[in-house]
Scaffold this active site. Sequence first.
Site, PDB file in Angstrom:
ATOM      1  N   LEU A 186       0.252  -1.528 -13.398  1.00 52.31           N
ATOM      2  CA  LEU A 186      -0.679  -2.057 -12.413  1.00 52.31           C
ATOM      3  C   LEU A 186      -1.044  -0.897 -11.496  1.00 52.31           C
ATOM      4  CD1 LEU A 186       0.971  -5.464 -11.353  1.00 52.31           C
ATOM      5  CD2 LEU A 186      -0.890  -5.121 -12.986  1.00 52.31           C
ATOM      6  N   ASP A 187      -2.321  -0.755 -11.185  1.00 55.60           N
ATOM      7  CA  ASP A 187      -2.713   0.290 -10.256  1.00 55.60           C
ATOM      8  C   ASP A 187      -1.950   0.138  -8.950  1.00 55.60           C
ATOM      9  OD1 ASP A 187      -4.470   1.380 -12.048  1.00 55.60           O
ATOM     10  OD2 ASP A 187      -6.264   0.456 -11.181  1.00 55.60           O
ATOM     11  N   ARG A 188      -1.799   1.230  -8.243  1.00 59.13           N
ATOM     12  CA  ARG A 188      -0.979   1.234  -7.037  1.00 59.13           C
ATOM     13  C   ARG A 188      -1.402   0.163  -6.033  1.00 59.13           C
ATOM     14  NH1 ARG A 188      -0.513   3.508  -1.993  1.00 59.13           N
ATOM     15  NH2 ARG A 188      -2.636   4.311  -2.014  1.00 59.13           N
ATOM     16  N   VAL A 190      -2.934  -2.651  -6.632  1.00 62.22           N
ATOM     17  CA  VAL A 190      -2.988  -3.988  -7.223  1.00 62.22           C
ATOM     18  C   VAL A 190      -1.610  -4.633  -7.129  1.00 62.22           C
ATOM     19  CG1 VAL A 190      -3.449  -5.284  -9.352  1.00 62.22           C
ATOM     20  CG2 VAL A 190      -4.848  -3.294  -8.763  1.00 62.22           C
TER      21      VAL A 190
END
Length: 399
Positions: A186-188, A190
């Site tokens: 997961l992107d930072r 998100v």
Amino acid sequence: MKRKREEEKSKANDSNSNGNGNGNGNSNNNMEIVWQTPANPPVKEDYIFRDGRRNVKPYYFEFISHVKNRWAGKTIVDLFAEEFKGRPYDYYVSAVKCGRIQVDGEMVPVSYTVKSSQKISHFLHRHEPPVMAWDVSVLQKEPDVLTVCKPPSVPVHPCGQYRKNTVVGILQAEHDLAPLFPVHRLDRLVSGLLILARNASKADLFRQQIEAGKVIKRYIARVNGVFPEGEQVVDVNINYNASAGRSTAESGDSLGDTPLKGKAACTKFTRISTNGTHSIVLCEPITGRTHQIRVHLQYTGYPIANDMLYLCEHVTHREGMSADRAAAYSHHSPPPVSSDKSESSSEDFSIDPMCTNCPNLAPKGYEGHEEGLWLHCVRYSGPGWTYECPYPDWATLSL
């Protein structure tokens, strides 16, 4: 779990460096330093909670790199000054003189010319960027699988300047859970469901299912405007620009005179609710490209409502912030600190006279507050398994 340290005690004699590199005029002769390595696991005491953020106590760490062909022939100081611009030239001169920068485990003069493939060690006082102070809550703990609700702003695993301020690091420090193998990213910025295998073989099984297209992924997003009813399918290539830290949608004919540079990407969107100003949208990415959901929502004309990186075509990043932080910047209040977390003072960590970030906890450029994106992973399902995560507060729209 007790901390297992590989301790190498070093005498950093700043008086031999003709200056400390940060211009504060202090010296700390014969300072005893304990260097950490990646083998040192994070522990609870490594964290300081302040102003709604989780900080990491600065610590001494050895960064290792090997001389690339294009670096060969440069002096050791020029190499660092040109390739690692985060610190001033004088710092690197001092660091080489006092042995905080070494080549093949040996001290060298500032005029030393590096050769290809040599090992360079940079022993420094490491300051990690802060993250929001929310807990990493465990959802399910099974013999082979752990699922957690990842808070926004926290990277999944060590990367860049982050090591202890990561989901994996926090779970090891606060729940004694290790080793862990993230099944997906997961992107930072998100939040939401994160699946971690507890052994390598289980991680490989998950990855095979994902690569074979057998896993269904569901996210929710809060977007601007009244999103259309019915399923909306966006099948548009995405081109990621690493230097700009953002992706763009590429529409057009891949068979035309100008071939598309981006990778094929497809996302399904379905409106869940709307209040006339914002909409909550179910997002089902069929592929997994960088910033795919964010870019495809922008492409539809309904970008994520607090995504400053994709709310407009051209974003002027705020001075002192990375593109990632500019995307997250807002004027909202910082998140509340968990009730069992106590605020700490700057007396909880030692100041290093050579460090260019001391006396601050965070490295330069991380002074502002941030909030997470309104993008949240709610469900992953595959052959015979389903894992879910509760919805965040922002998913409830007020009329």
